[in-house]
Design a protein around this motif. Structure first.
Motif, PDB file in Angstrom:
ATOM      1  N   LYS A 330       0.853  -1.199   0.000  1.00 29.23           N
ATOM      2  CA  LYS A 330       0.000   0.000   0.000  1.00 29.23           C
ATOM      3  C   LYS A 330       0.885   1.243   0.000  1.00 29.23           C
ATOM      4  CE  LYS A 330      -3.590  -2.503   2.479  1.00 29.23           C
ATOM      5  NZ  LYS A 330      -4.214  -2.730   3.803  1.00 29.23           N
ATOM      6  N   ASP A 331       1.561   1.438  -1.112  1.00 33.81           N
ATOM      7  CA  ASP A 331       2.417   2.617  -1.245  1.00 33.81           C
ATOM      8  C   ASP A 331       2.361   3.105  -2.686  1.00 33.81           C
ATOM      9  OD1 ASP A 331       4.330   1.168  -2.849  1.00 33.81           O
ATOM     10  OD2 ASP A 331       5.205   0.355  -1.010  1.00 33.81           O
ATOM     11  N   ARG A 332       3.015   4.244  -2.938  1.00 39.74           N
ATOM     12  CA  ARG A 332       2.910   4.884  -4.245  1.00 39.74           C
ATOM     13  C   ARG A 332       3.829   4.274  -5.290  1.00 39.74           C
ATOM     14  NH1 ARG A 332       1.227   7.145  -7.076  1.00 39.74           N
ATOM     15  NH2 ARG A 332       1.577   9.361  -7.226  1.00 39.74           N
ATOM     16  N   THR A 333       4.533   3.209  -4.932  1.00 36.23           N
ATOM     17  CA  THR A 333       5.272   2.491  -5.974  1.00 36.23           C
ATOM     18  C   THR A 333       4.394   1.456  -6.654  1.00 36.23           C
ATOM     19  OG1 THR A 333       6.086   0.747  -4.498  1.00 36.23           O
ATOM     20  CG2 THR A 333       7.411   2.770  -4.673  1.00 36.23           C
ATOM     21  N   ARG A 334       3.316   1.051  -5.990  1.00 31.70           N
ATOM     22  CA  ARG A 334       2.431   0.018  -6.545  1.00 31.70           C
ATOM     23  C   ARG A 334       1.004   0.507  -6.759  1.00 31.70           C
ATOM     24  NH1 ARG A 334       4.697  -5.097  -6.387  1.00 31.70           N
ATOM     25  NH2 ARG A 334       6.965  -4.852  -6.282  1.00 31.70           N
ATOM     26  N   ILE A 335       0.622   1.575  -6.085  1.00 26.61           N
ATOM     27  CA  ILE A 335      -0.678   2.213  -6.329  1.00 26.61           C
ATOM     28  C   ILE A 335      -0.356   3.501  -7.063  1.00 26.61           C
ATOM     29  CG2 ILE A 335      -2.757   3.178  -5.271  1.00 26.61           C
ATOM     30  CD1 ILE A 335      -2.220   1.324  -2.863  1.00 26.61           C
ATOM     31  N   ILE A 336      -0.573   3.511  -8.367  1.00 28.71           N
ATOM     32  CA  ILE A 336      -0.012   4.552  -9.224  1.00 28.71           C
ATOM     33  C   ILE A 336      -1.089   5.186 -10.101  1.00 28.71           C
ATOM     34  CG2 ILE A 336       2.251   3.438  -9.259  1.00 28.71           C
ATOM     35  CD1 ILE A 336       1.590   2.415 -12.076  1.00 28.71           C
ATOM     36  N   GLY A 337      -0.755   6.341 -10.641  1.00 28.37           N
ATOM     37  CA  GLY A 337      -1.624   6.984 -11.615  1.00 28.37           C
ATOM     38  C   GLY A 337      -1.325   6.487 -13.021  1.00 28.37           C
ATOM     39  N   HIS A 338      -2.294   6.660 -13.904  1.00 24.47           N
ATOM     40  CA  HIS A 338      -2.097   6.290 -15.304  1.00 24.47           C
ATOM     41  C   HIS A 338      -0.867   6.993 -15.888  1.00 24.47           C
ATOM     42  CE1 HIS A 338      -4.183   5.801 -19.520  1.00 24.47           C
ATOM     43  NE2 HIS A 338      -3.035   5.165 -19.433  1.00 24.47           N
ATOM     44  N   ASN A 339      -0.655   8.238 -15.443  1.00 25.41           N
ATOM     45  CA  ASN A 339       0.486   9.008 -15.947  1.00 25.41           C
ATOM     46  C   ASN A 339       1.829   8.433 -15.534  1.00 25.41           C
ATOM     47  OD1 ASN A 339      -0.183   9.780 -13.256  1.00 25.41           O
ATOM     48  ND2 ASN A 339       1.023  11.634 -13.464  1.00 25.41           N
ATOM     49  N   GLN A 340       1.843   7.508 -14.560  1.00 30.25           N
ATOM     50  CA  GLN A 340       3.106   6.912 -14.102  1.00 30.25           C
ATOM     51  C   GLN A 340       3.458   5.620 -14.837  1.00 30.25           C
ATOM     52  OE1 GLN A 340       1.584   7.503  -9.786  1.00 30.25           O
ATOM     53  NE2 GLN A 340       3.776   7.135  -9.592  1.00 30.25           N
ATOM     54  N   VAL A 341       2.557   5.140 -15.664  1.00 30.46           N
ATOM     55  CA  VAL A 341       2.838   3.922 -16.420  1.00 30.46           C
ATOM     56  C   VAL A 341       3.878   4.234 -17.488  1.00 30.46           C
ATOM     57  CG1 VAL A 341       1.860   2.184 -17.976  1.00 30.46           C
ATOM     58  CG2 VAL A 341       0.533   2.993 -16.003  1.00 30.46           C
ATOM     59  N   PRO A 342       4.936   3.445 -17.598  1.00 36.10           N
ATOM     60  CA  PRO A 342       5.960   3.721 -18.610  1.00 36.10           C
ATOM     61  C   PRO A 342       5.356   3.835 -20.009  1.00 36.10           C
ATOM     62  CG  PRO A 342       6.749   2.071 -17.077  1.00 36.10           C
ATOM     63  CD  PRO A 342       5.305   2.303 -16.738  1.00 36.10           C
ATOM     64  N   GLY A 343       5.725   4.904 -20.699  1.00 35.66           N
ATOM     65  CA  GLY A 343       5.226   5.132 -22.050  1.00 35.66           C
ATOM     66  C   GLY A 343       3.851   5.758 -22.113  1.00 35.66           C
TER      67      GLY A 343
END
Length: 452
Positions: A330-343
């Motif tokens: 439960k942290d921001r490395t695994r619960i992410i925004g669409h904008n954080q997805v590579p590419g």
């Protein structure tokens, strides 16, 4: 304790000085949009309040600078051109206005929507007397939404009629709809359960609170997760459109996109469109698609008003459940925004998404409410139905009263005891007060506190 230096556009006291200049209902700057709705309603003999409620349900009367929604809808009335819904094309034919004007000019957009609705009323055989009765327009509203099936038809049209029943105010537009009793003529949809309602309907087998409205099989990949792919991420999205239009878009075979879950802004209702075991096409990255659950949230990235406390809480409850189920940290490395997805080429959930508050809800850490003391130097403080002086007064609180602040948001600017501020405090359902009159012990927003 520090004093709040926050604000609104003039005091909102029940007694005291007059309001300073601000986006109150009825100001001359608001006249063009009001005039556009009045003219379109008269020209095409469509109830004006119906038009306003339809636009508010679609976009909250925000044209988003002429940019399209996810389903290629434009303007405050969401005139759409995709393989399933062609209200933009129909409007161009009926009004003889070019598509660019219909997409970008608010008055033309409203005119186009009125023309389309009237054409649907004519095809439904509505007489002049029936057109005068707002309850007879349910069928044309259903057709305007272009949904895929009875359940979504009911959801779409009921949203419009719920707004007519409750009334609405759209600050900065000069538009309001007074609440009224409605008994829409639903016809064959009368016995159909809409997703996310209290009626009996198809519910999700993955997540109890969710309704089940499956996406087209052309828009996701059948799988057997987590045995086929480990689920490592939860990806947060914003629909760039309304709740019903997003669910409907996932059912359109031409969309080539889907998400597992979608949340509604107003009440946190949730619909599942893809089973968790299957791979939704939401991240724009196949590796992340295979390893993630995609969660959509009704709204637009440039308008924080869509991100309600209710939706944050409902979504966080699902994210917490998914993290526990699949062992996702439960942290921001695994619960992410669409904008954080590579590419990623998308920007959602955007800068208005309150990650700090959302993660506090997911992890159960931090305070989710705050308190404040009202200081008006003797007068009562108006309680408004929304975050601004343009909203109706629904009560008052006494000087010296201690209030619970469930969340904070921005609205019109007011000068009060603690300076000038555009921050408003929600102290109950549909109850807001100016933070310029509230001592919370902090300048600005309450640190770590919830945003509405």
């Amino acid at each position: 304790m520090t004093l709040l230096v926050l604000g609104l556009s003039g005091p909102v006291l029940a007694t005291g000085p007059a309001h300073a200049a601000g986006p109150d209902i009825g100001r001359p700057a608001d006249a063009p949009l009001r005039a556009a709705f009045d003219a379109a309603a008269q020209r095409y003999d469509v109830p004006r309040d119906l038009l306003v409620a339809l636009g508010y349900a679609e976009t909250r009367l925000d044209g988003h600078g002429g940019q399209p929604s996810a389903s290629n809808g434009y303007g405050i009335m969401h005139l759409t051109s995709n393989p399933q819904v062609r209200t933009l094309d129909e409007a161009a034919t009926l009004t003889r206005l070019d598509r660019q004007t219909l997409r970008t000019d608010p008055a033309a957009n409203v005119t186009g929507a009125a023309a389309v609705l009237r054409s649907y009323a004519d095809r439904a055989g509505l007489t002049a007397a029936q057109r005068a009765d707002i309850d007879h327009w349910y069928g044309p509203i259903v057709r305007y939404g272009g949904a895929n099936g009875p359940a979504l038809d009911r959801l779409y049209a009921d949203t419009v009629y719920d707004l007519l029943a409750s009334g609405l105010t759209a600050p900065g537009t000069g538009l309001a709809v007074q609440a009224r009793p409605v008994t829409p003529e639903r016809g064959e949809l009368a016995g159909v359960a809409a997703p996310g309602t209290g009626d009996v309907g198809t519910m999700s087998t993955d997540y109890g609170p969710a309704a089940w409205v499956p996406a087209s099989t052309s828009n996701y990949t059948v799988s057997s997760r987590p045995s086929s792919y480990r689920i490592n991420y939860i990806v947060i999205h914003v629909t760039q459109g309304s709740y019903s239009s997003a669910i409907n878009w996932f059912q359109n075979p031409a969309a080539q996109v889907s998400a597992h879950y979608t949340f509604r802004s107003s009440d946190g209702a949730v619909t599942q469109s893809v089973r968790e075991k299957d791979i939704a096409w939401h991240a724009g990255n196949w590796t992340y698609n295979t390893q993630s659950i995609g969660i959509e949230h009704e709204g637009y990235v440039d308008n924080p008003a869509w991100f309600t406390d209710t939706m944050y809480r409902a979504s966080a409850a699902l994210t917490r459940t998914l993290a526990d189920r699949y062992g996702i940290p439960k942290d921001r490395t695994r619960i992410i925004g669409h904008n954080q997805v590579p590419g990623a080429t998308h920007t959602d959930p955007g800068p208005n998404w309150n990650w700090n508050y959302y993660m506090q809800l997911v992890t159960g850490s931090g305070s989710t409410t705050g308190t404040g003391t009202v200081n008006t130097e003797g007068s009562s403080l108006n309680v408004r139905s929304g975050p601004g002086t343009g909203y109706s007064i629904v009560g008052s609180v006494a000087d010296g009263a201690v209030v619970t602040i469930y969340c904070q948001t921005t609205g019109t600017t007011v000068t009060g005891t603690y300076g000038t501020s555009n921050i408003w405090d929600r102290i109950g359902t549909g109850r807001y007060i100016s933070d310029a009159y509230v001592l919370t012990g902090h300048d600005g927003f309450i640190p770590g506190g919830p945003r509405c």
